[in-house]
Design an enzyme around this catalytic site. Structure first.
Site, PDB file in Angstrom:
ATOM      1  N   ASP A   8     -25.217 -23.952 -20.894  1.00 32.57           N
ATOM      2  CA  ASP A   8     -26.018 -23.512 -19.558  1.00 32.57           C
ATOM      3  C   ASP A   8     -26.273 -24.938 -18.723  1.00 32.57           C
ATOM      4  O   ASP A   8     -27.482 -25.537 -19.003  1.00 32.57           O
ATOM      5  CB  ASP A   8     -27.268 -22.645 -19.917  1.00 32.57           C
ATOM      6  CG  ASP A   8     -27.928 -22.498 -18.526  1.00 32.57           C
ATOM      7  OD1 ASP A   8     -27.362 -22.761 -17.375  1.00 32.57           O
ATOM      8  OD2 ASP A   8     -29.229 -22.278 -18.511  1.00 32.57           O
ATOM      9  N   LYS A  71     -26.097 -30.613  -9.955  1.00 33.12           N
ATOM     10  CA  LYS A  71     -25.345 -29.294  -9.931  1.00 33.12           C
ATOM     11  C   LYS A  71     -25.233 -29.035  -8.476  1.00 33.12           C
ATOM     12  O   LYS A  71     -24.244 -28.421  -8.280  1.00 33.12           O
ATOM     13  CB  LYS A  71     -26.157 -28.506 -10.910  1.00 33.12           C
ATOM     14  CG  LYS A  71     -25.426 -27.115 -10.772  1.00 33.12           C
ATOM     15  CD  LYS A  71     -26.121 -26.185 -11.963  1.00 33.12           C
ATOM     16  CE  LYS A  71     -25.529 -24.858 -11.698  1.00 33.12           C
ATOM     17  NZ  LYS A  71     -26.206 -23.850 -12.624  1.00 33.12           N
ATOM     18  N   GLU A 170     -23.100 -17.317 -14.687  1.00 39.87           N
ATOM     19  CA  GLU A 170     -24.486 -17.125 -15.343  1.00 39.87           C
ATOM     20  C   GLU A 170     -24.838 -15.762 -15.482  1.00 39.87           C
ATOM     21  O   GLU A 170     -25.366 -15.371 -16.553  1.00 39.87           O
ATOM     22  CB  GLU A 170     -25.467 -18.096 -14.369  1.00 39.87           C
ATOM     23  CG  GLU A 170     -25.167 -19.439 -14.862  1.00 39.87           C
ATOM     24  CD  GLU A 170     -25.611 -20.533 -13.613  1.00 39.87           C
ATOM     25  OE1 GLU A 170     -26.556 -19.860 -12.861  1.00 39.87           O
ATOM     26  OE2 GLU A 170     -25.554 -21.570 -13.538  1.00 39.87           O
ATOM     27  N   ASP A 193     -32.325 -14.484 -10.781  1.00 46.01           N
ATOM     28  CA  ASP A 193     -32.464 -15.773 -11.492  1.00 46.01           C
ATOM     29  C   ASP A 193     -33.229 -16.700 -10.693  1.00 46.01           C
ATOM     30  O   ASP A 193     -32.691 -17.284  -9.671  1.00 46.01           O
ATOM     31  CB  ASP A 193     -30.999 -16.183 -11.811  1.00 46.01           C
ATOM     32  CG  ASP A 193     -30.815 -17.287 -12.538  1.00 46.01           C
ATOM     33  OD1 ASP A 193     -31.951 -18.102 -12.579  1.00 46.01           O
ATOM     34  OD2 ASP A 193     -29.819 -17.901 -12.895  1.00 46.01           O
TER      35      ASP A 193
END
Ligand code: AMP
Length: 637
Positions: A8, A71, A170, A193
């Protein structure tokens, strides 16, 4: 059996997991922690000198050399990144149309190069824990990541010395970790999330063990960091009432210490009703001592958390669902450990599970709907994604069997059509299972059968793609353009492609099965995609040439036939101009076997246009003739 680790790669924290003896588990790094901050510190020579927690600590001292939240920039061009996203403590550079880069002292780095350093460290963590070398990984990305962002993630893996077996979404990974692939045949799941820096809400549909993304929404600049900032602002307000704020703030390290204390207090209040915040010598002769309660925190946090609500509403709307249509709501991301977040999510989705309010805090709008979805809190929210990636890794390595999972077609699938071109029926990256079809006809009179040539690849010309197989389908004998041939491609959940070809008039059909068109080596896929990009211009040129040359051949044949039929009535001067335009077109067409440049297709197009215009008169003459002969026939006794 070579292990495939699950990674992850998060905006704030990253984690690595593996399936061992059938159990997915997170692996602890050298600090003994299962989460590694996604932070890389570079030394003065711009070499990576620390990753994770140590790098985060260095960030307090050398912010310009410490890269975090990289990211956000992966696979994005400079102008695509918003001003808010660009507000980081390290310099960025780039120009319009170019990828955004991290500008270190001595060198500029692509975001994937920085991410590769985090992946290298996770790979090392796995190698130390498993006492073997690790080469393969599954890496997760947000569901909204586009192709360029996914490619950049693949590249980061490659630079870290990993063979990236699969990039998965994800929310899908989280659903796998929650074991939801074992739910009833059909289920709908919302994955909420909320991490440190980003918020995503994804609505998934599970169909016979296969996940499909119905909708995805989010905010790349909303997360736990905003709560930390809100708490920090609250602390600053308190300090400002006691002393001159500027005097405290000019003390080196005061602000980072306060920010760290804000985050610690927030985390402590997830399990306690109150916490003491103690920062001795925060400013000159100033000590910050404050009792901070969950009630205070929740008042500060509520407006921030409720900024996620419109995204949830939008995602449900895009998926065309009501909350009662959902079976489960999953919580992912460290920030969802906060009780207030759980209560609010409970309320947004009108969950059937009622959470007791703890402490003295009552929000009043927690719903209890008997037929609402279940708020599933069965997994550690910040670990679920990595665990799911590890499960997918184990499926790929064969360690876990009898499990299917959402997949996409790695390359486009189609058939060869007129002129040796590829006609795509299922584009690359389509979610499986999928069905697609098209109707074709014949190019030649009285054709009795046709060849179905099944292809996989990204190039325009059939010969440049991979041939999966061929088969013949018989036709009813008819003039060209009359037969109707239906071709249908269907890929099932296991990646098996069934190609069906049917003569629509006769119902005559053939079906051919191709075993897994999904399991293509990633390196081979990359090679194919790269070659498509490399040859994009010449491929497009070939396609234009072929399409126009087919048009030219049809036109020349029709003109020849008309000239033969009407030569007796054609004016010699006009006939000469038609023949001249025809031979000019034939001349351009003769370049077919030589290497063509873009100018040739343009010459071909203008020669077609020229002949087309000149033969308008011929077409009228022929039409008049046909009409006259029809009338003659009518008048015959
Ligand atoms: P992630 O990006 O999923 O690793 O989430 C990181 C965010 O979760 C940070 O803002 C953390 O402060 C927050 N977080 C982690 N653990 C907790 C907790 N127990 N309670 C509240 N927030 C937490």
């Amino acid at each position: 059996m070579a292990k495939v680790i699950g990674i992850d790669l998060g905006t704030t924290n990253s984690a690595v997991a593996v399936v061992d003896a059938g159990f997915p588990m997170l692996l602890a790094n050298q600090d003994g922690k299962r989460l590694t901050p996604s932070v890389v510190h570079f030394d003065t020579a711009s070499h990576p000198s620390a990753i994770g927690e140590e790098a985060a600590r260095m960030g307090l001292l050398e912010p310009a050399q410490t890269v975090y939240s990289v990211k956000r920039f992966m696979g994005r061009r400079f102008e695509e990144v918003t001003q808010q996203e660009k507000e980081v403590h390290y310099p960025l550079n780039g120009s319009k149309g170019q990828p955004i880069k991290v500008a270190l002292k001595d060198r500029c780095m692509l975001p994937e190069e920085v991410a590769a350093e985090i992946l290298k460290s996770l790979k090392k963590t796995a190698e130390i824990a498993l006492e073997c070398s690790i080469e393969k990984a599954v890496i997760t990305v947000p569901a909204y990541f586009n192709d360029a962002q996914r490619q950049a993630t693949m590249e980061a893996g490659r630079l870290a010395g990993l063979q990236v077996e699969r990039i998965i979404n994800e929310p899908t990974a989280a659903a796998l970790a929650y074991g939801l692939n074992k739910l009833k045949d059909q289920a709908r799941i919302a994955v909420y999330d909320l991490g440190g820096g980003t918020f995503d809400i994804t609505i998934l549909e599970l169909n016979e063990g296969v996940f499909r993304v119905l909708s995805t929404q989010g905010n790349t600049c909303l997360g736990g960091d905003d709560l930390d900032q809100a708490i920090l602002d609250h602390f600053l307000q308190i300090i400002g009432k006691e002393v001159e704020l500027d005097v405290v703030l000019e003390e080196q390290g005061a602000l980072p210490r306060l920010r760290e204390a804000a985050q610690k207090a927030k985390i402590a209040l997830s399990t306690q009703a109150s916490t003491a915040v103690k920062l001795p010598f925060l400013g000159k002769d100033f000590h910050f001592n404050e009792e901070f309660t969950r009630e205070q925190l929740e008042q500060i946090a509520l407006p921030v958390i409720d900024r996620t609500r419109p995204h949830c509403v939008r995602a449900m709307h895009d998926a065309g669902l009501e909350t009662v249509d959902l079976d489960q709501v999953l919580l992912v991301g460290g920030q969802t450990r906060m009780p207030l977040v759980r209560k609010r999510v409970n309320a947004y989705f009108k969950c059937s599970v009622f959470e007791e309010t703890r402490g003295n805090v009552r929000l009043g709008d927690t719903f209890h709907t008997p037929d609402g979805p279940t708020l599933n809190t069965g997994q550690n929210p910040d670990e679920a994604v990595a665990l799911g990636a590890a499960i997918q890794g184990a499926i790929l390595s064969g360690e876990i069997k009898h499990m299917t999972l959402l997949d996409v077609t790695p390359l486009s699938l189609g058939i060869e059509t007129f002129g040796g071109l590829m006609n795509v029926l299922i584009p690359r990256n389509s979610t499986i299972p999928i069905k697609a079809g098209e109707v074709f006809t014949t190019a030649v009179d009285r054709q009795e059968e046709t060849l179905i040539h099944v292809l996989q690849g990204e190039r325009e010309k059939a010969a440049d793609n991979w041939s999966l197989g061929r088969f013949m389908i018989p036709f009813e004998n008819a003039p060209k353009g009359v037969p109707r041939l239906g071709v249908q491609f269907e890929i099932d959940a296991n990646g098996v492609l069934n190609v069906l070809a049917r003569d629509i008039h006769t119902g005559n059909e053939q079906i051919l099965e191709f075993k897994s068109v999904i399991d293509v080596e990633d390196a081979t896929v990359t090679q194919m995609v790269e070659s498509a990009v490399e040859h994009a211009m010449e491929d497009l040129e070939s396609r234009h040439w072929i399409e126009n040359s087919l048009k030219a051949k049809t036109l020349l044949k029709a003109v020849k036939q008309s000239v033969d039929e009407c030569s007796d009535v054609l004016d010699a001067h006009y006939l000469a101009s038609v023949l001249e335009a025809s031979s000019k077109l034939e001349g351009v067409l003769a370049r077919e076997n030589t290497e063509k440049r873009s100018g040739d297709t343009n010459s071909l197009k203008s020669a077609i246009k020229n002949l087309d215009e000149i033969t308008q008169e011929l077409a009228h003459i022929q039409l008049d003739r046909m009409a006259a002969s029809y009338l003659d026939q009518e008048q015959e006794p």
